[in-house]
Design a protein around this motif. Sequence first.
Motif, PDB file in Angstrom:
ATOM      1  N   SER A  38     113.024  99.338  28.395  1.00 10.52           N
ATOM      2  CA  SER A  38     114.063  98.377  28.037  1.00 10.52           C
ATOM      3  C   SER A  38     114.324  97.450  29.223  1.00 10.52           C
ATOM      4  O   SER A  38     114.015  97.796  30.364  1.00 10.52           O
ATOM      5  CB  SER A  38     115.350  99.097  27.634  1.00 10.52           C
ATOM      6  OG  SER A  38     115.813  99.832  28.731  1.00 10.52           O
ATOM      7  N   THR A  40     117.061  93.862  30.212  1.00  9.34           N
ATOM      8  CA  THR A  40     117.998  92.845  29.738  1.00  9.34           C
ATOM      9  C   THR A  40     117.343  91.466  29.853  1.00  9.34           C
ATOM     10  O   THR A  40     116.339  91.301  30.555  1.00  9.34           O
ATOM     11  CB  THR A  40     119.275  92.831  30.597  1.00  9.34           C
ATOM     12  OG1 THR A  40     118.890  92.474  31.926  1.00  9.34           O
ATOM     13  CG2 THR A  40     119.975  94.180  30.593  1.00  9.34           C
ATOM     14  N   ARG A  41     117.936  90.487  29.188  1.00  6.47           N
ATOM     15  CA  ARG A  41     117.441  89.123  29.285  1.00  6.47           C
ATOM     16  C   ARG A  41     117.480  88.644  30.741  1.00  6.47           C
ATOM     17  O   ARG A  41     116.541  88.008  31.234  1.00  6.47           O
ATOM     18  CB  ARG A  41     118.284  88.215  28.374  1.00  6.47           C
ATOM     19  CG  ARG A  41     117.958  86.744  28.455  1.00  6.47           C
ATOM     20  CD  ARG A  41     116.556  86.463  27.916  1.00  6.47           C
ATOM     21  NE  ARG A  41     116.116  85.131  28.257  1.00  6.47           N
ATOM     22  CZ  ARG A  41     116.205  84.068  27.456  1.00  6.47           C
ATOM     23  NH1 ARG A  41     116.689  84.202  26.244  1.00  6.47           N
ATOM     24  NH2 ARG A  41     115.792  82.887  27.840  1.00  6.47           N
ATOM     25  N   GLU A  42     118.563  89.019  31.436  1.00  7.62           N
ATOM     26  CA  GLU A  42     118.688  88.594  32.844  1.00  7.62           C
ATOM     27  C   GLU A  42     117.540  89.155  33.670  1.00  7.62           C
ATOM     28  O   GLU A  42     116.933  88.451  34.485  1.00  7.62           O
ATOM     29  CB  GLU A  42     120.031  89.069  33.442  1.00  7.62           C
ATOM     30  CG  GLU A  42     121.254  88.304  32.986  1.00  7.62           C
ATOM     31  CD  GLU A  42     121.695  88.683  31.567  1.00  7.62           C
ATOM     32  OE1 GLU A  42     121.277  89.767  31.072  1.00  7.62           O
ATOM     33  OE2 GLU A  42     122.435  87.893  30.947  1.00  7.62           O
ATOM     34  N   GLU A  43     117.253  90.451  33.449  1.00  9.50           N
ATOM     35  CA  GLU A  43     116.168  91.077  34.226  1.00  9.50           C
ATOM     36  C   GLU A  43     114.824  90.401  33.941  1.00  9.50           C
ATOM     37  O   GLU A  43     114.034  90.150  34.843  1.00  9.50           O
ATOM     38  CB  GLU A  43     116.084  92.577  33.891  1.00  9.50           C
ATOM     39  CG  GLU A  43     117.202  93.392  34.516  1.00  9.50           C
ATOM     40  CD  GLU A  43     117.340  94.791  33.908  1.00  9.50           C
ATOM     41  OE1 GLU A  43     117.986  95.630  34.538  1.00  9.50           O
ATOM     42  OE2 GLU A  43     116.810  95.022  32.789  1.00  9.50           O
ATOM     43  N   MET A  44     114.585  90.096  32.672  1.00 11.24           N
ATOM     44  CA  MET A  44     113.312  89.464  32.304  1.00 11.24           C
ATOM     45  C   MET A  44     113.245  88.029  32.839  1.00 11.24           C
ATOM     46  O   MET A  44     112.219  87.610  33.359  1.00 11.24           O
ATOM     47  CB  MET A  44     113.117  89.488  30.778  1.00 11.24           C
ATOM     48  CG  MET A  44     112.892  90.867  30.193  1.00 11.24           C
ATOM     49  SD  MET A  44     111.246  91.562  30.527  1.00 11.24           S
ATOM     50  CE  MET A  44     111.485  92.500  31.992  1.00 11.24           C
ATOM     51  N   ASP A  45     114.366  87.318  32.743  1.00 10.77           N
ATOM     52  CA  ASP A  45     114.410  85.950  33.283  1.00 10.77           C
ATOM     53  C   ASP A  45     114.089  85.962  34.776  1.00 10.77           C
ATOM     54  O   ASP A  45     113.359  85.099  35.275  1.00 10.77           O
ATOM     55  CB  ASP A  45     115.804  85.332  33.080  1.00 10.77           C
ATOM     56  CG  ASP A  45     115.959  84.725  31.682  1.00 10.77           C
ATOM     57  OD1 ASP A  45     114.951  84.715  30.944  1.00 10.77           O
ATOM     58  OD2 ASP A  45     117.072  84.282  31.354  1.00 10.77           O
ATOM     59  N   LEU A  49     111.032  83.561  34.537  1.00 12.37           N
ATOM     60  CA  LEU A  49     111.457  82.179  34.327  1.00 12.37           C
ATOM     61  C   LEU A  49     110.889  81.247  35.396  1.00 12.37           C
ATOM     62  O   LEU A  49     111.163  81.423  36.576  1.00 12.37           O
ATOM     63  CB  LEU A  49     112.993  82.128  34.324  1.00 12.37           C
ATOM     64  CG  LEU A  49     113.629  81.087  33.411  1.00 12.37           C
ATOM     65  CD1 LEU A  49     113.174  81.252  31.979  1.00 12.37           C
ATOM     66  CD2 LEU A  49     115.153  81.163  33.509  1.00 12.37           C
ATOM     67  N   TYR A  73     107.063  96.616  30.019  1.00 14.88           N
ATOM     68  CA  TYR A  73     108.300  96.298  29.295  1.00 14.88           C
ATOM     69  C   TYR A  73     108.043  96.073  27.816  1.00 14.88           C
ATOM     70  O   TYR A  73     108.628  95.195  27.182  1.00 14.88           O
ATOM     71  CB  TYR A  73     109.003  95.096  29.951  1.00 14.88           C
ATOM     72  CG  TYR A  73     109.515  95.460  31.314  1.00 14.88           C
ATOM     73  CD1 TYR A  73     110.670  96.235  31.444  1.00 14.88           C
ATOM     74  CD2 TYR A  73     108.805  95.125  32.460  1.00 14.88           C
ATOM     75  CE1 TYR A  73     111.113  96.635  32.695  1.00 14.88           C
ATOM     76  CE2 TYR A  73     109.244  95.524  33.710  1.00 14.88           C
ATOM     77  CZ  TYR A  73     110.397  96.282  33.817  1.00 14.88           C
ATOM     78  OH  TYR A  73     110.831  96.698  35.040  1.00 14.88           O
ATOM     79  N   SER A  74     107.120  96.836  27.266  1.00 18.90           N
ATOM     80  CA  SER A  74     106.873  96.799  25.821  1.00 18.90           C
ATOM     81  C   SER A  74     106.829  98.251  25.367  1.00 18.90           C
ATOM     82  O   SER A  74     106.095  99.065  25.952  1.00 18.90           O
ATOM     83  CB  SER A  74     105.511  96.160  25.523  1.00 18.90           C
ATOM     84  OG  SER A  74     105.377  94.949  26.236  1.00 18.90           O
TER      85      SER A  74
END
Length: 478
Positions: A38, A40-45, A49, A73-74
């Motif tokens: 799992s 979060t969007r922040e972690e992935m960004d 990004l 992360y999948s």
Amino acid sequence: MKPPFDLSKEEMKAYGYKIIDILAEHFDTLESKKPVSSATREEMDAVFLQEAPNEAMSATEVIDFVMDNVIPYSNITSHPKMYSFVPGPSNYISTLADTLATGFNIFSGGWIVSPAAAELEIVTMNWLLKMFNFPVQEGGGIFTSGGSMANLTALVTARRIKCGDDFSKAVIYLSDQAHSSNIKAIRVLGFKKEQIRIIPTDLEFKISFNKLKNAIAKDKLEGNQPFCIIASAGTTNTGTVDPLDEIADICEKENLWMHVDGAYGGAAILSEKGSRVLRGIERADSLTVDPHKWFFQPYEIGCLLVKDSSWLSNTFSEKPEYLRDIEGNESEINFYDYGIQLTRRFRALKFYMSIKTYGLDAFKKAVTYNINLAEETEDILRKSKNWEVISPATLAVINFRYNPIGLNLSEEKLDKLNQEISARVLASKEALLVTTVLQNQVVLRMCLINPKTTITHIRETFLQCNAFAKQVLKEWEC
Ligand SMILES: Cc1ncc(COP(=O)(O)O)c(C=O)c1O
């Protein structure tokens, strides 16, 4: 100047072998990994990004970056402890078949462009038609991206054949347990809310046949045009099969289209038990099955079968001048005439290569094993004082909840407890076991369609659940 995307043969080999090594290692060590991840969007960004880079980077560096940051992360949907949703067990041969199909960039739209690709789609479609006792001569079908697209393709066809251009009075029927992709398809087709009848299910989660008949009779009296019933052959929640024979009778009597959504459950036809449960499926006008579920194929491959292939061409065929030269003769099927897509990837190849390589018997054994495994799981639950079976093992799906004898928790507390068990299993990343809601109760659901899953995996997960349940109850005491 060297074309911008060309690599040397040595570079291509090095890069390719690296990826094949990674895949072989993945398939070989799957079980030792945790299935859940799992972020979060922040972690992935924070990792990804960036503006599209103008400068080149070495292929090896890119693959290393992907292996470090994307793959971990999948969730591993083919992991034996991936019990939730409909898992994707996949197989190695089809994985490579997809690589071949993509590598040669085979266009699976028109006969003239790739005759063997069209032929393999015809041949594998014939295998499927035969499996489901559909007529091989007049029948036909098409591979789609998945079950949702197969359902949409079916409903476009049903509407065209039964209603023509005017569907202002048309009414469609499905149960409250039918998969959401059907409602999505109905909405895509532009039907109004007033044209959709959601029929309640009975205590076994089957469509209430009496209520279905009442609804059709009422619609006729009101001057509406009943045109289609969607039956489920393996609901996503409980694996329940609607009364297919009875639905076929009413469709015959009332001249309605019978669509069966067997996206996950249809493959049970490969086992003796399953084919008994699916009795009547052969009477459908159209049938969705999803090879990327219980036919063990990697994403994306869904399939729609129809009793009469001309229904598809009558619905989807267009004759633009720029496709004039690839028309071919009638027996040489252009699959762009059978569905929505023009450019299509070569999905039939993986289905064909995996069945040729492993043999259909291997698929039959796997499906039979899965159905028996769910029944064995039910047995374990029924013999335990801690667990209550809410919906019995049906086509490898089972629903249950933690409700120890003598504990006497309120329904609200039981819901919270089972939700919490699921959340803690998820947080451990050891298994994916999410909840669903059946008759207002929060329950845990297992969909056991992975042939790698054993009773030992399931016992381990139950042990974990028991421990978490005790932990939660202890926390609630203080
Ligand atoms: C019964 C049923 N129909 C349709 C679908 C949608 O299939 P897909 O996810 O391949 O679009 C699913 C997916 O789980 C399903 O279980």
